[in-house]
Design a protein around this motif. Structure first.
Motif, PDB file in Angstrom:
ATOM      1  N   ALA A 169       0.852  -0.710  -0.392  1.00  0.00           N
ATOM      2  CA  ALA A 169       0.067  -0.050   0.153  1.00  0.00           C
ATOM      3  C   ALA A 169       1.317   1.172  -0.072  1.00  0.00           C
ATOM      4  O   ALA A 169       2.378   0.891   0.005  1.00  0.00           O
ATOM      5  CB  ALA A 169      -1.020   0.057   1.168  1.00  0.00           C
ATOM      6  N   ALA A 190      -6.371   1.351  -6.547  1.00  0.00           N
ATOM      7  CA  ALA A 190      -6.230   2.413  -6.119  1.00  0.00           C
ATOM      8  C   ALA A 190      -8.252   2.667  -5.855  1.00  0.00           C
ATOM      9  O   ALA A 190      -8.788   2.896  -6.667  1.00  0.00           O
ATOM     10  CB  ALA A 190      -5.999   3.627  -6.880  1.00  0.00           C
ATOM     11  N   VAL A 214      -5.696   6.251  -1.331  1.00  0.00           N
ATOM     12  CA  VAL A 214      -3.784   5.371  -1.619  1.00  0.00           C
ATOM     13  C   VAL A 214      -4.435   3.849  -3.071  1.00  0.00           C
ATOM     14  O   VAL A 214      -5.953   3.495  -3.432  1.00  0.00           O
ATOM     15  CB  VAL A 214      -5.162   3.830  -0.849  1.00  0.00           C
ATOM     16  CG1 VAL A 214      -4.382   3.097   0.288  1.00  0.00           C
ATOM     17  CG2 VAL A 214      -5.082   4.745   1.245  1.00  0.00           C
ATOM     18  N   HIS A 215      -3.098   3.719  -2.368  1.00  0.00           N
ATOM     19  CA  HIS A 215      -2.583   3.014  -3.952  1.00  0.00           C
ATOM     20  C   HIS A 215      -1.996   1.247  -3.131  1.00  0.00           C
ATOM     21  O   HIS A 215      -2.183   1.230  -2.329  1.00  0.00           O
ATOM     22  CB  HIS A 215      -1.537   3.269  -4.223  1.00  0.00           C
ATOM     23  CG  HIS A 215      -1.607   4.454  -5.296  1.00  0.00           C
ATOM     24  ND1 HIS A 215      -1.917   4.320  -6.832  1.00  0.00           N
ATOM     25  CD2 HIS A 215      -1.528   5.748  -5.553  1.00  0.00           C
ATOM     26  CE1 HIS A 215      -1.694   5.179  -7.029  1.00  0.00           C
ATOM     27  NE2 HIS A 215      -1.840   6.144  -6.256  1.00  0.00           N
ATOM     28  N   ALA A 216      -2.813   0.203  -3.704  1.00  0.00           N
ATOM     29  CA  ALA A 216      -2.507  -0.819  -3.284  1.00  0.00           C
ATOM     30  C   ALA A 216      -2.495  -2.511  -3.769  1.00  0.00           C
ATOM     31  O   ALA A 216      -2.875  -1.805  -5.494  1.00  0.00           O
ATOM     32  CB  ALA A 216      -3.324  -1.055  -2.355  1.00  0.00           C
ATOM     33  N   ALA A 222      -6.761  -1.872  -0.077  1.00  0.00           N
ATOM     34  CA  ALA A 222      -6.746   0.487  -0.085  1.00  0.00           C
ATOM     35  C   ALA A 222      -7.533   0.212   1.630  1.00  0.00           C
ATOM     36  O   ALA A 222      -7.767   1.214   1.618  1.00  0.00           O
ATOM     37  CB  ALA A 222      -7.161   0.566  -1.139  1.00  0.00           C
ATOM     38  N   TRP A 412     -12.856   4.402  -7.784  1.00  0.00           N
ATOM     39  CA  TRP A 412     -11.564   2.940  -7.976  1.00  0.00           C
ATOM     40  C   TRP A 412     -10.808   2.811  -8.810  1.00  0.00           C
ATOM     41  O   TRP A 412     -11.629   3.393 -10.321  1.00  0.00           O
ATOM     42  CB  TRP A 412     -12.156   1.826  -7.687  1.00  0.00           C
ATOM     43  CG  TRP A 412     -12.700   1.263  -6.157  1.00  0.00           C
ATOM     44  CD1 TRP A 412     -13.741   2.218  -5.166  1.00  0.00           C
ATOM     45  CD2 TRP A 412     -11.896   0.696  -4.734  1.00  0.00           C
ATOM     46  NE1 TRP A 412     -13.799   1.161  -3.905  1.00  0.00           N
ATOM     47  CE2 TRP A 412     -12.944   1.307  -4.062  1.00  0.00           C
ATOM     48  CE3 TRP A 412     -10.498   0.137  -5.216  1.00  0.00           C
ATOM     49  CZ2 TRP A 412     -11.553   0.812  -2.679  1.00  0.00           C
ATOM     50  CZ3 TRP A 412      -9.687   0.645  -4.030  1.00  0.00           C
ATOM     51  CH2 TRP A 412     -10.702   0.479  -2.544  1.00  0.00           C
TER      52      TRP A 412
END
Length: 453
Positions: A169, A190, A214-216, A222, A412
């Protein structure tokens, strides 16, 4: 590197490691060391990091390991290695914002969301490359799937670190397209939550449509990251924060979606357009009704009004940035890029009446978007008009992101597609404060599309 295939590409995830921490088969420290091994291998080419605090991260991972051994983890992200976009303050590392103006600067404090992450037990490993002051002038980062291509921006290092499997993340932020576009380019999951849902305190992020995202490697990680930030640090001042339960909503098919063209539709290449149509066809086969501008007058109105979202967003934000940019420029040559100096000159020519007119246009777009709420569960489009372009002198085209930044809707980016051998993201969203609902739709679409025969 082999051609990208979203069906076989595996991103690094954290939530599925937690059971092994609890029963002793694995530890957060061992997990962190595996991340560091990948960073050692990939970072010379990808160049996602500005700086790291490896000793501090190891100490934090060891503390998390003790909590797991005692059966008392702080949260679902306790022990999770995470990177922070270098627009946001960290008490143990400099915050340099991709600019010589801030070279070596240390505030001695954490941004609000970083404070929340540490309270949840997250292991803050390092600062990730941003473009100049979070705008369009590129940093040093390369796309992890093709080093000759951009990773996107401004969350360049955040997206590239996830795509390269360095971290599970990373924190990004978006004013126009700085989370969703680079996520699509780098094959990330994300989320750009509803505007104001995550506290922006402690960073170069006070613009009137700036979002933390948030990138994950997974929807689950995320969502857990967002939820912990919101519930430990709150949302922006005057905003109610993120709505939803601690656990992400179960995979849930939408009943109806609006396919949005956005201003970027005319820029889409044939392969990317065909790939997107395959997603629409899948939705229809699964019983989801999909409507567009030709089917509904209100959708057409929104498409027309939002067509100028990109330039409108940039001009609004540059007007808001006249201070402090004028002060930076006055420090002397080399403080701002030629790109930023040109944008500043344009902003200085704007008057307060011009700004008011721009805000009125933005409000018209928001009202047109709100009128769609009763017509569908959400919307779908591409994360960008195509895969990451070649060359590092640009961060790519954000024309498919600006409209949803203006509306503040939760969105998303899902790594569903490929074009030209590269990742191509799909943008799936709902209406403001429906972040949990959008998350259920995202989980369903990922599962159903990538597992189809």
């Amino acid at each position: 590197m082999a051609s990208y295939d979203p069906h076989t590409q595996k991103l690094l995830t954290f939530h599925d490691a937690v059971p092994r921490f609890l029963d002793g088969r694995d530890t957060p420290r061992a997990y962190l060391e595996r991340c560091l091994d990948v960073i050692e291998t990939r970072e010379p080419e990808v160049q996602a990091f500005v700086t790291m605090n490896i000793d501090g991260a190891r100490a934090a991972a060891d503390e998390a390991g003790k909590r797991y051994a005692e059966g008392r983890p702080l949260s679902p992200i306790d022990g999770m290695p995470i990177g922070i976009k270098d627009l946001f303050e960290t008490k143990d590392m400099p915050t340099q914002m991709g600019s010589p103006v801030w070279a070596g600067w240390e505030s001695g404090r954490d941004a609000a969301h970083v404070h929340g992450l540490r309270k949840a037990g997250a292991v803050v490993l390092g600062k990730l490359v941003t473009t100049e002051l979070g705008f369009s002038f590129p940093g040093k980062t390369h796309n992890p799937f093709d080093a000759s291509r951009t990773p996107g921006g401004s969350s360049s290092g955040s997206a590239a670190a996830i795509g390269a499997g360095m971290l599970p993340a990373a924190i990004g932020s978006q004013v126009v397209g700085s989370v969703i576009r680079p996520a699509g380019y780098c094959g990330n999951v994300a989320i750009k939550p509803t505007f104001g849902a995550l506290n922006r305190g402690g960073g170069h992020s006070s613009l009137s449509q700036s979002h933390i995202g948030v990138h994950a490697g997974s929807v689950e990680d995320a969502w857990a990251t967002c939820w912990q930030i919101a519930n430990l640090a709150g949302g922006d001042v005057g905003h109610p924060g993120l709505y939803g339960d601690r656990e992400p909503m179960a995979p849930t098919a939408p009943q109806r979606l609006i396919r949005l063209e956005t201003a970027g539709w005319t820029d889409i290449d044939g392969e990317s357009r065909a790939a997107f149509e395959s997603v629409v066809e899948h939705l229809v086969r699964q019983g989801v009704s999909v409507i567009g501008r030709a089917d509904d007058a209100d959708v057409e109105t929104y498409e027309q009004l939002s067509a100028e979202s990109l330039e409108l967003s940039i001009v609004i934000c540059m007007f808001e940035l006249r201070w402090p940019l004028i002060g930076y420029r006055d420090r002397g040559p080399g403080m701002l890029s030629d790109f930023m100096l040109g944008r500043l000159a344009d902003a200085e020519a704007q008057t307060l009446e011009d700004y008011r007119a721009m805000l009125a246009k933005r409000e018209d777009i928001r009202k047109a978007f709100a009128a769609l709420k009763g017509k569908a569960d959400g919307f779908i489009t591409l994360s960008s008009p195509g895969p990451a372009p070649k060359g590092l002198e640009t961060t790519g085209n954000p024309s498919m992101n600006a409209a949803t930044s203006i509306t503040g809707a939760p969105v998303w980016s899902l790594p569903l597609l490929a074009a030209d051998g590269m990742p191509l993201g799909v943008q799936l969203g709902c209406f403001p404060h429906q972040d949990a609902k959008a998350t259920g739709h995202a989980r369903w679409l990922l599962d159903s599309f990538l597992t189809q025969a």
